[in-house]
Design a protein around this motif. Sequence first.
Motif, PDB file in Angstrom:
ATOM      1  N   LYS A   1     146.661  20.394 105.863  1.00 17.19           N
ATOM      2  CA  LYS A   1     146.782  21.986 105.713  1.00 17.19           C
ATOM      3  C   LYS A   1     148.264  22.297 104.954  1.00 17.19           C
ATOM      4  CE  LYS A   1     143.945  23.059 109.680  1.00 17.19           C
ATOM      5  NZ  LYS A   1     143.764  23.699 110.969  1.00 17.19           N
ATOM      6  N   PRO A   2     148.176  23.300 104.209  1.00 18.27           N
ATOM      7  CA  PRO A   2     149.783  23.808 103.816  1.00 18.27           C
ATOM      8  C   PRO A   2     150.472  24.035 104.982  1.00 18.27           C
ATOM      9  CG  PRO A   2     148.178  25.610 103.490  1.00 18.27           C
ATOM     10  CD  PRO A   2     147.172  24.307 103.998  1.00 18.27           C
ATOM     11  N   GLY A   3     152.030  23.387 104.619  1.00 20.64           N
ATOM     12  CA  GLY A   3     152.845  23.580 105.891  1.00 20.64           C
ATOM     13  C   GLY A   3     153.868  24.756 105.632  1.00 20.64           C
ATOM     14  N   ASP A   4     153.730  25.466 104.618  1.00 19.31           N
ATOM     15  CA  ASP A   4     154.649  26.643 104.442  1.00 19.31           C
ATOM     16  C   ASP A   4     154.290  27.873 104.921  1.00 19.31           C
ATOM     17  OD1 ASP A   4     152.484  26.873 102.552  1.00 19.31           O
ATOM     18  OD2 ASP A   4     153.773  26.608 100.802  1.00 19.31           O
TER      19      ASP A   4
ATOM     20  N   PRO B   1     147.982  30.438 103.979  1.00 16.85           N
ATOM     21  CA  PRO B   1     146.698  30.005 104.315  1.00 16.85           C
ATOM     22  C   PRO B   1     146.239  29.005 103.528  1.00 16.85           C
ATOM     23  CG  PRO B   1     146.553  32.207 103.414  1.00 16.85           C
ATOM     24  CD  PRO B   1     148.033  31.875 103.497  1.00 16.85           C
ATOM     25  N   TYR B   2     146.459  28.862 102.293  1.00 19.53           N
ATOM     26  CA  TYR B   2     145.782  27.785 101.239  1.00 19.53           C
ATOM     27  C   TYR B   2     146.826  27.032 100.727  1.00 19.53           C
ATOM     28  CZ  TYR B   2     141.951  30.949 102.414  1.00 19.53           C
ATOM     29  OH  TYR B   2     141.126  31.814 103.067  1.00 19.53           O
ATOM     30  N   PHE B   3     146.446  26.027  99.998  1.00 19.78           N
ATOM     31  CA  PHE B   3     147.194  25.166  98.981  1.00 19.78           C
ATOM     32  C   PHE B   3     147.654  25.908  97.690  1.00 19.78           C
ATOM     33  CE2 PHE B   3     146.088  21.600 101.698  1.00 19.78           C
ATOM     34  CZ  PHE B   3     147.491  21.071 101.988  1.00 19.78           C
ATOM     35  N   ASP B   4     148.851  25.636  97.041  1.00 20.33           N
ATOM     36  CA  ASP B   4     148.952  26.088  95.815  1.00 20.33           C
ATOM     37  C   ASP B   4     147.976  25.453  94.916  1.00 20.33           C
ATOM     38  OD1 ASP B   4     150.697  25.268  93.219  1.00 20.33           O
ATOM     39  OD2 ASP B   4     150.693  27.507  93.505  1.00 20.33           O
TER      40      ASP B   4
ATOM     41  N   VAL C   1     137.032  12.309  99.556  1.00 15.99           N
ATOM     42  CA  VAL C   1     138.010  13.797  99.627  1.00 15.99           C
ATOM     43  C   VAL C   1     137.120  14.973  99.548  1.00 15.99           C
ATOM     44  CG1 VAL C   1     139.954  15.051  98.674  1.00 15.99           C
ATOM     45  CG2 VAL C   1     140.031  12.319  99.000  1.00 15.99           C
ATOM     46  N   LEU C   2     137.237  16.094 100.291  1.00  9.73           N
ATOM     47  CA  LEU C   2     136.451  17.255 100.061  1.00  9.73           C
ATOM     48  C   LEU C   2     137.170  18.554 100.194  1.00  9.73           C
ATOM     49  CD1 LEU C   2     133.619  18.301  99.215  1.00  9.73           C
ATOM     50  CD2 LEU C   2     133.046  18.560 101.748  1.00  9.73           C
ATOM     51  N   PRO C   3     137.882  18.964  99.125  1.00  8.51           N
ATOM     52  CA  PRO C   3     138.610  20.386  99.317  1.00  8.51           C
ATOM     53  C   PRO C   3     137.809  21.341 100.020  1.00  8.51           C
ATOM     54  CG  PRO C   3     138.691  19.492  97.081  1.00  8.51           C
ATOM     55  CD  PRO C   3     137.710  18.526  97.811  1.00  8.51           C
ATOM     56  N   ALA C   4     138.242  22.117 100.900  1.00 13.05           N
ATOM     57  CA  ALA C   4     137.392  23.080 101.479  1.00 13.05           C
ATOM     58  C   ALA C   4     138.390  24.326 101.876  1.00 13.05           C
ATOM     59  CB  ALA C   4     136.906  22.527 102.604  1.00 13.05           C
TER      60      ALA C   4
END
Length: 214
Positions: free
Chosen positions: A85-88, A91-94, A114-117
């Motif tokens: 999960k993004p740590g900044d 809510p979502y990754f860049d 690997v499965l992006p979700a």
Amino acid sequence: MINILSYVVAALILWLVFSMLKNPVMLKMSFKNAFRRKAETLLVILGSLIGTALIVGSMAMNDSFQKFLYARVEHSLGEIDEVLKPGDGKPYFDAEKLKEQLAWLEDSTLIDGVLPAITKNITIGIPGETRKLTPGKTMDTFLIGINPAEVNSFGSKGGSTDVFEALGEKSDGYITAIINKKVADSLGVGKGDLLEILPDASYRLLSWIKLPVV
């Protein structure tokens, strides 16, 4: 751990019994003093019982708590071992960072797939009842958005992915979604039925905004 402790205690008891039988004088002295000083004997026995109960109880609670945690993790994630999960605080990754992460993960020999979700806690229900949060017709659940084309390369080899073939398609103008049996039974819906999505609580007040339907 408790089984090992039981074996150790049993071995000590057997050793004590064997030692006492081997040396009758010590056996007589032990019993003689035990009955002569009844109060001290009672205190020793009670202390031993309480100490043993505390040790065994703490170990049992620790094992039970660990099993509870593992069961919750297995129930929530199944075969998934790790979730990124993004740590900044976002809510979502860049998009660029996500590509870098995916490339690194896909090159690893320790990772099966690997499965992006995109995931979100939402409320779903029968159309027209979701904003009202009508009991029996709405429920809180977990929404997962994935790319159906990438499902085949994720998870155990040989697993069936036929259920995901309908994802991405539209039926009567609505996007197809898959729900588990628990959700279906709770809401009394089946294949082909419509469900309304309440993204968050603020949408209850924004009545002029049409809720998504799948």
